[in-house]
Write an enzyme that holds these catalytic residues in place. Structure first.
Site, PDB file in Angstrom:
ATOM      1  N   LYS A  98      50.014 -16.034  21.567  1.00 29.29           N
ATOM      2  CA  LYS A  98      51.219 -15.314  21.131  1.00 29.29           C
ATOM      3  C   LYS A  98      52.086 -16.251  20.285  1.00 29.29           C
ATOM      4  O   LYS A  98      52.270 -17.424  20.648  1.00 29.29           O
ATOM      5  CB  LYS A  98      51.995 -14.812  22.360  1.00 29.29           C
ATOM      6  CG  LYS A  98      53.192 -13.926  21.992  1.00 29.29           C
ATOM      7  CD  LYS A  98      53.890 -13.347  23.226  1.00 29.29           C
ATOM      8  CE  LYS A  98      55.039 -12.425  22.846  1.00 29.29           C
ATOM      9  NZ  LYS A  98      55.764 -11.878  24.014  1.00 29.29           N
ATOM     10  N   SER A 132      56.681  -7.396  28.997  1.00 29.01           N
ATOM     11  CA  SER A 132      55.913  -7.602  27.762  1.00 29.01           C
ATOM     12  C   SER A 132      54.478  -8.061  27.905  1.00 29.01           C
ATOM     13  O   SER A 132      53.770  -8.171  26.907  1.00 29.01           O
ATOM     14  CB  SER A 132      56.638  -8.575  26.856  1.00 29.01           C
ATOM     15  OG  SER A 132      57.671  -7.895  26.205  1.00 29.01           O
ATOM     16  N   SER A 167      56.455  -6.770  24.195  1.00 30.21           N
ATOM     17  CA  SER A 167      56.468  -7.431  22.916  1.00 30.21           C
ATOM     18  C   SER A 167      55.171  -8.152  22.572  1.00 30.21           C
ATOM     19  O   SER A 167      54.937  -8.475  21.414  1.00 30.21           O
ATOM     20  CB  SER A 167      57.604  -8.450  22.888  1.00 30.21           C
ATOM     21  OG  SER A 167      57.352  -9.478  23.835  1.00 30.21           O
TER      22      SER A 167
HETATM   23  N1  GLN Z   1      60.898  -4.436  26.319  1.00 28.18           N
HETATM   24  C1  GLN Z   1      61.770  -5.363  26.954  1.00 28.18           C
HETATM   25  C2  GLN Z   1      62.819  -5.828  25.972  1.00 28.18           C
HETATM   26  O1  GLN Z   1      62.806  -5.367  24.879  1.00 28.18           O
HETATM   27  C3  GLN Z   1      60.998  -6.516  27.508  1.00 28.18           C
HETATM   28  C4  GLN Z   1      60.548  -7.459  26.488  1.00 28.18           C
HETATM   29  C5  GLN Z   1      59.805  -8.622  27.053  1.00 28.18           C
HETATM   30  O2  GLN Z   1      59.314  -8.584  28.180  1.00 28.18           O
HETATM   31  N2  GLN Z   1      59.741  -9.684  26.273  1.00 28.18           N
HETATM   32  O3  GLN Z   1      63.641  -6.647  26.289  1.00 28.18           O
END
Ligand code: GLN
Length: 483
Positions: free
Chosen positions: A76, A175, A151
């Protein structure tokens, strides 16, 4: 070759059935063929990958062994990689090449894993659909009109499409688990503190946690094993021994107590998704587990609490991008204010700006007690709910996401609806618990994930619970057409 598990790959490498260079080239060719449709990579590191593969082949030739030695992975783009661009999905870091490696990167290098490239992600990991990336949205390989989740959508899409056997991810509010669910693969977020955050670009430091994606629990365990462990350079890293995550994989589930939180099977859950999840839970009963209804009474507060805590921490973490030290700098600033305004104005996308504004507001002197402090107090209640539940049950199960993948563009103009896609995953981060998502079936040909939540440091048990299901079913073996 792309259907081999990493356990199979490492055996084949040891027996010299193929070399790491051949395997790496195979994956690079697949990326070359398919990634123009999926957009799952921001950077493909062909040359470096082949160099690392060559070095791994050399280590194997000298008799060294290791499950990740010579095994390709996708990383990532939130993990710093010395000499390779680390963008975090943002224009702000489009020109940033980290001068050092994240701890996770170092550990994977030591294990001899081969980095194929850096995967696409929501900007600064803020999102649930991978549409906020400066590099464009990632597509779901099951149907490219749909989002892969976010994400870590690039990592999930790459593993689902067999462009990499395993991938790293990070999970602040879901995410790893949510994109794993939407792409039909396996993902695990360990307990907070298990994987070092050193060199993992910070979004919300008290919630961020690195973890792994794979097609099976067995493979996810291997990757997690390589990246877990105490690190002095991260003050929140936990100094406790890392168990062998694969040791309990084969343990029978007879007598396992599964808690089903009634709040997670209520309004807002897609009826078809619920059916899939209930069928999976029946399968667990067939395997000898006992199902108990439990209550996590503060569940509905987790999304509002998260959207105070995470933006607050993000506004503080992202203040470092000021156009002075590194990252995007605007052209010809006329004075310091202009430099800050334009560099940040141009470098950050809409969602990141929204979060910085919410967070700055919540932390401001007049509102701190009403928002941030209150959110921290409720966070404690949410975490206590889990402590209470784990007195009665061994693991908790739920859907990972209230629906299967949604269409690209469907929720992008409606942040609140988008935030609700993490309704079942967020509380786990607020409490710092380990959580996993495994493929459990399909709705309209799109994958559905089952979430398994464990008690603190219970990763080995989660992986066991997931593995037993994967021995009895083959949802995790299904693959998207054309890959
Ligand atoms: N979807 C959540 C957010 O937008 C979690 C994102 C994540 O886990 N990095 O904050």
């Amino acid at each position: 070759m792309q259907d081999f598990s990493i356990v199979e790959i490492s055996k084949a490498l040891a027996k010299k059935e193929f070399s790491s260079v051949e395997l790496t080239q195979h994956y690079l060719d697949r990326i070359n063929t398919h990634d123009s449709q999926l957009n799952s990579f921001i950077t493909v590191t062909d040359e470096l990958a082949l160099e690392q593969a060559k070095a791994a082949d050399e280590r194997i030739r000298k008799g060294e062994s290791g499950v990740l030695l010579g095994v390709p992975y996708a990383h990532k783009d939130i993990f710093c990689t010395s000499g390779v661009k680390t963008s975090c999905g943002s224009r702000m870091l489009d020109n940033f090449t980290a001068p050092y490696n994240a701890n996770v990167t170092d550990l994977l290098n030591q294990a001899g894993a081969v980095m194929l490239g850096k995967t696409n992600m929501d900007e600064f990991a803020m999102g649930s659909s991978n549409e906020t990336s400066f590099y464009g949205s990632v597509k779901n390989p099951w149907d490219t009109a749909y989002v892969p989740g976010g994400s870590s959508g690039g990592s999930a899409s790459a593993v689902a499409a067999r462009l990499a056997p395993i991938a790293t991810g990070t999970d602040t509010g879901g995410s790893i688990r949510q994109p794993a669910a939407l792409c039909g693969i396996t993902g695990i977020k360990p307990s907070y503190g298990r994987v070092s955050r050193y060199g993992m670009i910070a979004f919300a430091s008290s919630l961020d946690q690195g973890g792994s994606f794979a097609r099976s629990s067995e493979d996810a365990a291997q990757l997690l094993q390589a990246i877990a462990g105490f690190d002095l350079r991260d003050s929140t890293s936990i100094d406790r021994p890392v168990p062998n995550f694969s040791a309990d994989l084969d343990k029978p589930l007879k007598g396992l107590k599964i808690g089903l939180p009634k709040e997670y099977f209520a309004e807002g859950l897609d009826a078809e998704v619920e059916k899939v999840v209930q069928t999976a839970i029946k399968e667990y009963e067939n395997l000898g587990a006992k199902v108990i209804e439990i209550s996590l009474p503060n569940s509905k507060l987790s999304v509002p609490v998260y959207y105070v805590v995470a933006p607050a921490e993000c506004s503080s973490n992202l203040s470092r991008y000021d156009g002075v030290r590194y990252g995007h700098r605007c052209k010809d600033p006329v004075n310091l204010d202009d430099l800050y305004f334009r560099s940040r104005g141009e470098g950050f996308g809409k969602e990141v700006k929204r979060r910085i504004m919410i967070g700055t507001y919540a932390l401001s002197a007049g509102y701190y007690d009403a928002y941030y402090l209150k959110a921290q107090q409720i966070r404690r209640l949410i975490s206590d709910d889990f402590t209470q539940a784990f007195k009665e049950v061994d693991v908790i199960m739920s859907p990972t996401s209230p629906s299967a993948a949604f269409k690209i563009g469907e929720k992008s103009d409606d942040p609140v609806t988008m935030y609700l896609s993490d309704i079942y995953t967020i509380a786990v981060n607020l409490a710092g618990l380990p959580g996993m998502s495994i493929p459990a079936g399909f709705v309209n040909s799109l994958p559905v994930g089952l979430q398994i939540i464990g008690s603190y440091w219970g990763e080995a048990q989660l992986l066991n619970v997931a593995h037993q299901f994967q021995q009895a079913t083959d949802w995790h073996k299904q693959k998207p057409k054309g890959y």
